[in-house]
Enzyme design. Structure first.
Site, PDB file in Angstrom:
ATOM      1  N   PRO A 198       0.841  -1.380   0.055  1.00  0.00           N
ATOM      2  CA  PRO A 198      -0.053   0.065  -0.021  1.00  0.00           C
ATOM      3  C   PRO A 198       0.784   1.408  -0.003  1.00  0.00           C
ATOM      4  O   PRO A 198       0.372   2.485  -0.143  1.00  0.00           O
ATOM      5  CB  PRO A 198      -0.911  -0.228   1.481  1.00  0.00           C
ATOM      6  CG  PRO A 198       0.095  -0.878   2.182  1.00  0.00           C
ATOM      7  CD  PRO A 198       0.609  -2.074   1.125  1.00  0.00           C
ATOM      8  N   CYS A 342       6.520 -11.249   4.360  1.00  0.00           N
ATOM      9  CA  CYS A 342       5.770 -11.287   5.671  1.00  0.00           C
ATOM     10  C   CYS A 342       5.592 -12.681   6.499  1.00  0.00           C
ATOM     11  O   CYS A 342       4.637 -12.717   6.992  1.00  0.00           O
ATOM     12  CB  CYS A 342       4.406 -10.438   5.606  1.00  0.00           C
ATOM     13  SG  CYS A 342       4.553  -8.734   4.855  1.00  0.00           S
TER      14      CYS A 342
END
Length: 360
Positions: A198, A342
């Site tokens: 993002p 992640c």
């Protein structure tokens, strides 16, 4: 293949599917989920909402075998995975108000919030992250939920919202701040962020190339921020427009097939003693933060406990390799690429790095 970015449109669909899975609302249960419905046959009443289960035997078995922590640390590791994720944020180092905001945090909020320290053994309500330069990144012992719901924290919450909206701070998880630091970006660098949305890492990179510039002047560096999903590109633009910079280009491509770009020097720069114009745009720094299984985000996405299985990492492994390989091809000789995920899975981390280290 489950995750091979592959060739042509098949790879595109695969990567889009991973992004859709990452974007879904993990707190919303479908009506078909039996764990969201009360067992009327057994209880005869509606028990309402129940918290997500935070156990998965397959997860425990897999990661114990991987040895990502020692057996003595396993229980402590499991306990941390079930704690709420604290809020973190970063001061925009290129903002003219950077020093003022840092002083307000150090001399006002660190003191005024002392009585609201959350449980967990922490002695300070907010504190600078010791590994981030110049006290520009901060850790809060309050979760985002606490900041929104606790009336005594309202002034601090309003401060964070306002400064975030105008671009003086960025609310960003602490682990997300790490990869750009390892890139060691300078104001004259050309930087490629391959899977940028993002946009918090992109904003961090833009801060670095602008930081040493005088007001009204532009750095020589450039950040190219790419993302596959056009909606995520819109989110990326919304995040980075707070910087008000002309040194950003946002692109919408499959990272593993990121196109070669051409750049040419101005006519005045081309002379007998000057280097010829650049025909192929290559980058001083490449950030390769790839799509992944996301099991390193259990603290903010508890639904992963229910969905997790060992095949998730295997599925995205080929795509991760392809993206990393493309990043290397776009990197200057002597440049630096940072690869990150992640996930805690060695199949998505060490195995991918080992693959491209074998390149002759």
């Amino acid at each position: 293949m489950g995750g091979g970015g592959g060739r042509g449109r098949g790879g595109s669909r695969t990567q889009r599917r991973h992004f859709r899975q990452n974007r879904e609302n993990v707190w919303k249960r479908s009506k078909s989920d039996p764990s969201s419905e009360s067992n009327n046959e057994n209880n005869g009443e509606n028990r309402g909402w129940e918290p997500f289960a935070t156990q998965n035997p397959a997860f425990d078995e897999y990661y114990k075998e991987q040895g990502i922590v020692s057996p003595e640390e396993w229980d402590a590791f499991n306990e941390v995975l079930r704690r709420p994720l604290p809020a973190a944020f970063r001061i925009n180092s290129s903002s003219q108000f950077c020093s003022d905001i840092r002083r307000q945090l150090e001399n006002d909020f660190m003191i005024s919030l002392q009585s609201e320290v959350s449980e967990g053994g922490e002695s300070q309500p907010i504190r600078p992250l010791p590994w981030y330069p110049e006290n520009l990144a901060w850790h809060s012992n309050f979760s985002r939920m606490q900041l929104r719901k606790n009336q005594t924290l309202e002034r601090f919450h309003e401060f964070l919202k306002l400064e975030n909206e105008i671009g003086n701070i960025t609310r960003q998880e602490a682990v997300s701040m790490v990869p750009p630091l390892f890139l060691d970006v300078r104001p004259d660098h050309f930087v490629l962020d391959m899977c940028a949305a993002p946009g918090s890492k992109t904003f961090q990179l833009l801060e670095v190339i602008h930081r040493s510039m005088k007001p009204g002047s532009l750095p020589d560096g450039l950040v190219v921020a790419n993302d596959l999903d056009v909606q995520r590109c819109n989110l990326l633009i919304h995040q980075t427009k707070r910087m008000c910079t002309a040194n950003l280009i946002v692109t919408n491509h499959e990272a593993q097939h990121f196109p070669g770009c051409r750049a040419k020097s101005s006519a005045s720069e081309i002379g007998a003693e000057m280097e010829p114009p650049i025909s192929q745009l290559i980058f001083d720094r490449v950030l390769c933060d790839v799509p992944c299984s996301g099991d390193g985000t259990l603290r903010k996405a508890p639904d992963i406990w229910r969905k997790w299985h060992a095949g998730l990492g295997n599925g995205v492994h080929p795509l991760q390799i392809q993206i990393a390989m493309r990043g290397l091809l776009l990197l200057k000789v002597g440049g630096r690429m940072v690869y990150s995920t992640c996930s805690m899975n060695p199949v998505e981390n060490e195995a991918v790095v080992a693959e491209f280290l074998q390149i002759d």
